[in-house]
Scaffold this motif. Sequence first.
Motif, mmCIF file in Angstrom:
data_model
loop_
_atom_site.group_PDB
_atom_site.id
_atom_site.type_symbol
_atom_site.label_atom_id
_atom_site.label_comp_id
_atom_site.label_asym_id
_atom_site.label_seq_id
_atom_site.Cartn_x
_atom_site.Cartn_y
_atom_site.Cartn_z
ATOM 1 N N GLY A 70 32.162 35.624 9.680
ATOM 2 C CA GLY A 70 31.870 35.246 8.299
ATOM 3 C C GLY A 70 30.419 34.910 8.035
ATOM 4 O O GLY A 70 30.056 34.574 6.910
ATOM 5 N N SER A 71 29.563 34.988 9.056
ATOM 6 C CA SER A 71 28.152 34.645 8.882
ATOM 7 C C SER A 71 27.345 35.782 8.266
ATOM 8 O O SER A 71 26.234 35.563 7.784
ATOM 9 C CB SER A 71 27.526 34.276 10.236
ATOM 10 O OG SER A 71 27.413 35.445 11.051
ATOM 11 N N GLY A 72 27.882 36.994 8.335
ATOM 12 C CA GLY A 72 27.134 38.151 7.871
ATOM 13 C C GLY A 72 26.258 38.758 8.946
ATOM 14 O O GLY A 72 25.589 39.764 8.718
ATOM 15 N N PHE A 73 26.240 38.165 10.136
ATOM 16 C CA PHE A 73 25.433 38.663 11.244
ATOM 17 C C PHE A 73 26.310 39.321 12.297
ATOM 18 O O PHE A 73 27.430 38.879 12.544
ATOM 19 C CB PHE A 73 24.646 37.527 11.914
ATOM 20 C CG PHE A 73 23.557 36.948 11.045
ATOM 21 C CD1 PHE A 73 22.364 37.627 10.856
ATOM 22 C CD2 PHE A 73 23.728 35.714 10.437
ATOM 23 C CE1 PHE A 73 21.367 37.101 10.063
ATOM 24 C CE2 PHE A 73 22.735 35.170 9.648
ATOM 25 C CZ PHE A 73 21.551 35.862 9.452
ATOM 26 N N ASP A 74 25.773 40.358 12.924
ATOM 27 C CA ASP A 74 26.445 40.999 14.061
ATOM 28 C C ASP A 74 26.006 40.389 15.382
ATOM 29 O O ASP A 74 26.711 40.466 16.376
ATOM 30 C CB ASP A 74 26.132 42.497 14.103
ATOM 31 C CG ASP A 74 26.693 43.224 12.902
ATOM 32 O OD1 ASP A 74 27.759 42.822 12.399
ATOM 33 O OD2 ASP A 74 26.060 44.194 12.455
ATOM 34 N N THR A 75 24.792 39.833 15.400
ATOM 35 C CA THR A 75 24.250 39.173 16.583
ATOM 36 C C THR A 75 23.706 37.812 16.160
ATOM 37 O O THR A 75 23.539 37.542 14.977
ATOM 38 C CB THR A 75 23.111 39.992 17.243
ATOM 39 O OG1 THR A 75 22.010 40.066 16.330
ATOM 40 C CG2 THR A 75 23.578 41.385 17.609
ATOM 41 N N ALA A 76 23.408 37.002 17.155
ATOM 42 C CA ALA A 76 22.914 35.657 16.872
ATOM 43 C C ALA A 76 22.076 35.184 18.044
ATOM 44 O O ALA A 76 22.231 35.673 19.168
ATOM 45 C CB ALA A 76 24.085 34.708 16.648
ATOM 46 N N PRO A 77 21.171 34.227 17.818
ATOM 47 C CA PRO A 77 20.382 33.704 18.922
ATOM 48 C C PRO A 77 21.272 32.989 19.930
ATOM 49 O O PRO A 77 22.026 32.085 19.573
ATOM 50 C CB PRO A 77 19.396 32.742 18.258
ATOM 51 C CG PRO A 77 20.017 32.398 16.947
ATOM 52 C CD PRO A 77 20.864 33.571 16.555
ATOM 53 N N SER A 78 21.210 33.452 21.153
ATOM 54 C CA SER A 78 21.968 32.833 22.229
ATOM 55 C C SER A 78 21.288 33.180 23.537
ATOM 56 O O SER A 78 20.553 34.164 23.625
ATOM 57 C CB SER A 78 23.423 33.311 22.228
ATOM 58 O OG SER A 78 23.496 34.710 22.331
ATOM 59 N N SER A 79 21.519 32.366 24.536
ATOM 60 C CA SER A 79 20.956 32.657 25.855
ATOM 61 C C SER A 79 21.927 32.199 26.927
ATOM 62 O O SER A 79 22.778 31.338 26.695
ATOM 63 C CB SER A 79 19.590 31.988 26.039
ATOM 64 O OG SER A 79 19.715 30.587 26.052
ATOM 65 N N LEU A 80 21.769 32.803 28.092
ATOM 66 C CA LEU A 80 22.618 32.516 29.242
ATOM 67 C C LEU A 80 21.712 32.503 30.462
ATOM 68 O O LEU A 80 21.018 33.489 30.727
ATOM 69 C CB LEU A 80 23.686 33.605 29.365
ATOM 70 C CG LEU A 80 24.634 33.559 30.555
ATOM 71 C CD1 LEU A 80 25.430 32.254 30.575
ATOM 72 C CD2 LEU A 80 25.572 34.769 30.511
ATOM 73 N N SER A 81 21.682 31.377 31.176
ATOM 74 C CA SER A 81 20.786 31.288 32.332
ATOM 75 C C SER A 81 21.375 30.385 33.410
ATOM 76 O O SER A 81 22.351 29.679 33.191
ATOM 77 C CB SER A 81 19.397 30.790 31.910
ATOM 78 O OG SER A 81 19.457 29.522 31.295
ATOM 79 N N LEU A 82 20.739 30.445 34.580
ATOM 80 C CA LEU A 82 21.139 29.650 35.747
ATOM 81 C C LEU A 82 19.989 28.757 36.183
ATOM 82 O O LEU A 82 18.828 29.197 36.213
ATOM 83 C CB LEU A 82 21.508 30.564 36.913
ATOM 84 C CG LEU A 82 22.885 31.189 36.891
ATOM 85 C CD1 LEU A 82 23.018 32.189 38.036
ATOM 86 C CD2 LEU A 82 23.964 30.130 36.997
ATOM 87 N N TRP A 83 20.333 27.535 36.593
ATOM 88 C CA TRP A 83 19.358 26.533 37.014
ATOM 89 C C TRP A 83 19.840 25.871 38.296
ATOM 90 O O TRP A 83 21.033 25.840 38.582
ATOM 91 C CB TRP A 83 19.185 25.496 35.906
ATOM 92 C CG TRP A 83 18.558 26.112 34.697
ATOM 93 C CD1 TRP A 83 19.179 26.893 33.754
ATOM 94 C CD2 TRP A 83 17.189 26.054 34.320
ATOM 95 N NE1 TRP A 83 18.275 27.312 32.818
ATOM 96 C CE2 TRP A 83 17.045 26.809 33.139
ATOM 97 C CE3 TRP A 83 16.075 25.438 34.869
ATOM 98 C CZ2 TRP A 83 15.815 26.962 32.498
ATOM 99 C CZ3 TRP A 83 14.856 25.581 34.221
ATOM 100 C CH2 TRP A 83 14.731 26.336 33.053
ATOM 101 N N ALA A 84 18.903 25.280 39.018
ATOM 102 C CA ALA A 84 19.235 24.617 40.285
ATOM 103 C C ALA A 84 20.038 23.343 40.071
ATOM 104 O O ALA A 84 20.921 23.021 40.860
ATOM 105 C CB ALA A 84 17.951 24.295 41.061
ATOM 106 N N ASP A 85 19.740 22.626 38.989
ATOM 107 C CA ASP A 85 20.385 21.335 38.766
ATOM 108 C C ASP A 85 20.181 20.875 37.334
ATOM 109 O O ASP A 85 19.400 21.460 36.581
ATOM 110 C CB ASP A 85 19.865 20.289 39.761
ATOM 111 C CG ASP A 85 18.348 20.210 39.782
ATOM 112 O OD1 ASP A 85 17.733 20.108 38.711
ATOM 113 O OD2 ASP A 85 17.777 20.256 40.889
ATOM 114 N N LEU A 86 20.883 19.815 36.970
ATOM 115 C CA LEU A 86 20.788 19.258 35.622
ATOM 116 C C LEU A 86 19.388 18.763 35.291
ATOM 117 O O LEU A 86 18.896 18.952 34.181
ATOM 118 C CB LEU A 86 21.775 18.093 35.473
ATOM 119 C CG LEU A 86 23.228 18.470 35.261
ATOM 120 C CD1 LEU A 86 24.137 17.313 35.641
ATOM 121 C CD2 LEU A 86 23.456 18.856 33.813
ATOM 122 N N GLU A 87 18.757 18.124 36.256
ATOM 123 C CA GLU A 87 17.445 17.535 36.005
ATOM 124 C C GLU A 87 16.403 18.609 35.679
ATOM 125 O O GLU A 87 15.573 18.419 34.794
ATOM 126 C CB GLU A 87 17.006 16.692 37.207
ATOM 127 C CG GLU A 87 17.824 15.425 37.400
ATOM 128 C CD GLU A 87 19.160 15.637 38.119
ATOM 129 O OE1 GLU A 87 19.928 14.671 38.220
ATOM 130 O OE2 GLU A 87 19.440 16.767 38.582
#
Length: 189
Positions: A70-87
């Motif tokens: 319902g947003s009118g968009f087919d894509t949107a800003p998003s990212s997916l990544s991996l990190w060593a830790d929370l800090e």
Amino acid sequence: MSGAAKLAIYNFGLFVAPYDSPEVEGFRLREPSNFLAAETAQGFIGRSGYDGEPGPESWVQQVFPRFIEGSGFDTAPSSLSLWADLESLMAFSYSGVHADALKHARRWQVERRWPALVLWWTKGRPDWADAVRRFEQLHDQGPGPTAFHFKDPYGPDGERISIDRARELAALNAERHRDFLAHVLSVKV
């Protein structure tokens, strides 16, 4: 990828206007610096690219959470990544180049009715569909060991943990990212 668990993060938003519009120009001008800052940040392991775009390969086909409907968009800003830790992830997210983007995000993105991000531990490389499933799980059920956020973090063993805020990772990143930060502070908001 195997061995010790890595921290995965997925985030999602919706722009106030199309990506190439003047309303989103400030985001567009900062995006390359944000990616470079992440890739050189302490604790960064890797990120998914986007199908059909230069850069890293996409970690399977990109999909989006139901909030795009319902947003009118087919894509949107998003990212997916991996990190060593929370800090490490927290130091990158809330200081320097990325903190500048967060400061102005309300100009570029609609008000969210969903979480800003979801975190989880994995021994493999995450894919977009799993990330979206966890994102929606966090929205629907709240934080738990398989889908959480910074305010209620869990460790790789599934137990609640505290983030070690005494680690000086932001200072390490600040030195590495001095030029990136100077650039983003000089561009249009």
